[in-house]
Design a protein around this motif. Sequence first.
Motif, PDB file in Angstrom:
ATOM      1  N   PHE A 101       4.181  48.673  -1.827  1.00  0.00           N
ATOM      2  CA  PHE A 101       4.486  49.995  -1.260  1.00  0.00           C
ATOM      3  C   PHE A 101       5.193  49.853   0.077  1.00  0.00           C
ATOM      4  O   PHE A 101       6.175  50.538   0.344  1.00  0.00           O
ATOM      5  CB  PHE A 101       3.207  50.831  -1.116  1.00  0.00           C
ATOM      6  CG  PHE A 101       2.901  51.675  -2.325  1.00  0.00           C
ATOM      7  CD1 PHE A 101       3.652  52.818  -2.597  1.00  0.00           C
ATOM      8  CD2 PHE A 101       1.884  51.321  -3.197  1.00  0.00           C
ATOM      9  CE1 PHE A 101       3.385  53.609  -3.715  1.00  0.00           C
ATOM     10  CE2 PHE A 101       1.613  52.103  -4.322  1.00  0.00           C
ATOM     11  CZ  PHE A 101       2.362  53.235  -4.586  1.00  0.00           C
ATOM     12  N   GLU A 132      -1.974  61.478  -3.332  1.00  0.00           N
ATOM     13  CA  GLU A 132      -0.811  62.379  -3.213  1.00  0.00           C
ATOM     14  C   GLU A 132       0.496  61.609  -3.382  1.00  0.00           C
ATOM     15  O   GLU A 132       1.437  62.065  -4.019  1.00  0.00           O
ATOM     16  CB  GLU A 132      -0.832  63.082  -1.854  1.00  0.00           C
ATOM     17  CG  GLU A 132      -1.869  64.179  -1.814  1.00  0.00           C
ATOM     18  CD  GLU A 132      -2.042  64.803  -0.448  1.00  0.00           C
ATOM     19  OE1 GLU A 132      -1.237  64.514   0.458  1.00  0.00           O
ATOM     20  OE2 GLU A 132      -3.010  65.576  -0.287  1.00  0.00           O
ATOM     21  N   ARG A 133       0.540  60.403  -2.789  1.00  0.00           N
ATOM     22  CA  ARG A 133       1.763  59.584  -2.889  1.00  0.00           C
ATOM     23  C   ARG A 133       2.061  59.271  -4.346  1.00  0.00           C
ATOM     24  O   ARG A 133       3.201  59.347  -4.797  1.00  0.00           O
ATOM     25  CB  ARG A 133       1.542  58.298  -2.079  1.00  0.00           C
ATOM     26  CG  ARG A 133       2.698  57.338  -2.099  1.00  0.00           C
ATOM     27  CD  ARG A 133       2.418  56.122  -1.235  1.00  0.00           C
ATOM     28  NE  ARG A 133       1.340  55.290  -1.779  1.00  0.00           N
ATOM     29  CZ  ARG A 133       0.862  54.191  -1.181  1.00  0.00           C
ATOM     30  NH1 ARG A 133       1.373  53.791  -0.019  1.00  0.00           N
ATOM     31  NH2 ARG A 133      -0.097  53.484  -1.733  1.00  0.00           N
ATOM     32  N   ARG A 134       1.028  58.934  -5.119  1.00  0.00           N
ATOM     33  CA  ARG A 134       1.256  58.579  -6.523  1.00  0.00           C
ATOM     34  C   ARG A 134       1.655  59.814  -7.329  1.00  0.00           C
ATOM     35  O   ARG A 134       2.545  59.745  -8.178  1.00  0.00           O
ATOM     36  CB  ARG A 134      -0.004  57.925  -7.088  1.00  0.00           C
ATOM     37  CG  ARG A 134       0.106  57.543  -8.535  1.00  0.00           C
ATOM     38  CD  ARG A 134       1.279  56.626  -8.839  1.00  0.00           C
ATOM     39  NE  ARG A 134       1.073  55.265  -8.385  1.00  0.00           N
ATOM     40  CZ  ARG A 134       1.891  54.259  -8.686  1.00  0.00           C
ATOM     41  NH1 ARG A 134       2.972  54.462  -9.449  1.00  0.00           N
ATOM     42  NH2 ARG A 134       1.658  53.048  -8.215  1.00  0.00           N
ATOM     43  N   GLU A 146       3.265  62.336  -6.282  1.00  0.00           N
ATOM     44  CA  GLU A 146       4.650  62.632  -5.921  1.00  0.00           C
ATOM     45  C   GLU A 146       5.624  61.713  -6.684  1.00  0.00           C
ATOM     46  O   GLU A 146       6.667  62.153  -7.165  1.00  0.00           O
ATOM     47  CB  GLU A 146       4.832  62.488  -4.402  1.00  0.00           C
ATOM     48  CG  GLU A 146       6.168  62.944  -3.856  1.00  0.00           C
ATOM     49  CD  GLU A 146       6.580  64.347  -4.332  1.00  0.00           C
ATOM     50  OE1 GLU A 146       5.705  65.211  -4.520  1.00  0.00           O
ATOM     51  OE2 GLU A 146       7.809  64.552  -4.527  1.00  0.00           O
TER      52      GLU A 146
END
Length: 456
Positions: free
Chosen positions: A120, A189-191, A193
């Motif tokens: 990441f 949330e990142r995943r 998105e």
Amino acid sequence: MERIQDIYRPVAERLQDFQEVERPLLEKEIRSQAERCMNCGIPFCHGSGCPLGNVIPEINAAAGRGDWRHAWELLSSTSNFPEFTSRVCPALCEGSCTCGLNEEPVMIRQLEKAVVDTAFSNGWVVPPKVESRNGRTVAVIGGGPAGLAAADELNRRGFRVTVFEAFPHPGGLLRYGIPDFKLNKALVERRVELLRQGGVEFCCNTKIGEDVSGMWLAKRFDEIVLAIGTPSPRDLRIPGRELGGIHFALEFLRGQNRVIGGECTNLPVSAAGRRVAVIGGGDTGADCVGTALRQGARSVIQLELMPKPPAERSPSTPWPMWPYQLRTASSHKEGGERRWNAATKRFVDNGQGRVAALEVAEAEWEFSQEGRPVRFTEKPDSTVRLEADLVLLAMGFTGVSPEENLVREFELSVDARGRIQPAPERHIHVAGDAAHGASLVVRAIADGRQIGRVLA
Ligand SMILES: Cc1cc2nc3c(=O)[nH]c(=O)nc-3n(C[C@H](O)[C@H](O)[C@H](O)COP(=O)(O)OP(=O)(O)OC[C@H]3O[C@@H](n4cnc5c(N)ncnc54)[C@H](O)[C@@H]3O)c2cc1C
Ligand code: SF4
């Protein structure tokens, strides 16, 4: 070279916040731990250990020589969301690690975390580029790890996927159960998105079977994937259960998660200043302990009906099986008391309709030849009174009820353990806890992946 024990932030520091409790490993620690893995003859960890089949020795070899890109390619080839498993997985693989035969297993989970975090931070984790669509549509009901994994796999295979989620945000128990100090919700949330950018559509605040009927969905989508988890917590029907101050663990944990996530400002159940009794000695109970301590509980006690497991692997679970042995969560190192053989018999009224104490007897267990507890009787004259003005019930889940709206609408059957049976001939599939009973994030992801393979 030994397994590193000190992987947490100091207790005094971490009790002040809800940030993740584990510290990142240093580069030299990662290398030294990866080298421990290289002494293995025949690895059992990915065959009989990891439900995803992560190719652990190869990943660790690449990480050990600093070839992070290759390590990431290997890890992401079998695992959709290693940023979750590397934080919350009990590391089933480590139970079958060859090193574990005569010393402590390799730190497989922490090495996985180093690989995914490096990926990441280097920008290697990107939304999938779907070359062509196959013209087929899928409705995934439930945005937990099983639903998200199924959505990811099916989207990559060209299906048009919409995830329907009852809560305001996807994530399931990753978001509305597991505390932030184990898994920071920004990672969820990142995943989500990334999935969204890759083409998965999300429809939140929509409870299928109430806001929208299942049949409406079935008419509009070619395939339905039910990934609704196990919504019903196990209750403790003893005298005094109706008193105020007795709550299910998830109500308590979810409230804290929603406050941290900015969805509400007040905790529906707060442990501040309370004498807290957590009934249930598992992971959910441990999460309640850590959360209650952070909220400023006056005291915390965790009660478990079962006897204290042995400190070392029990002979009933020989290597490479997942060992029956005592587990100590990070929350247990932060404070509170743990008590085993504790059979709660009655909740005591404070005279105003609220719980004031518990009456708890000592359970005397009979053991099988292999050393597993089989049945208990109450030890005579062993009942004691434990003061508690907040009780949290963390005794697991009973599975899906046959009366569940979607089960009735889709005319599905539910077995005696509350597991929904799929009806693939009618294009209805079931994944995760809803299919197998309350389990683990890694199993939910593996199951979601399997749906992708079956439908392709
Ligand atoms: C407090 C707690 C802590 C845990 N800690 C760990 C841990 O540390 N490690 C680990 O591996 N496992 C842990 N688990 C277990 C793990 O979280 C679950 O096994 C896993 O989340 C199951 O995934 P799932 O996708 O099947 O279901 P869930 O995560 O339960 O997701 C189901 C989703 O479906 C939605 N839904 C339900 N009905 C409908 C409907 N009709 N319409 C639309 N949406 C619907 C729900 O809102 C939910 O978001 C924990 C469980 C709990 C309760
Ligand atoms: S997902 Fe869990 S079982 Fe699989 S390698 Fe990672 S820590 Fe081990």
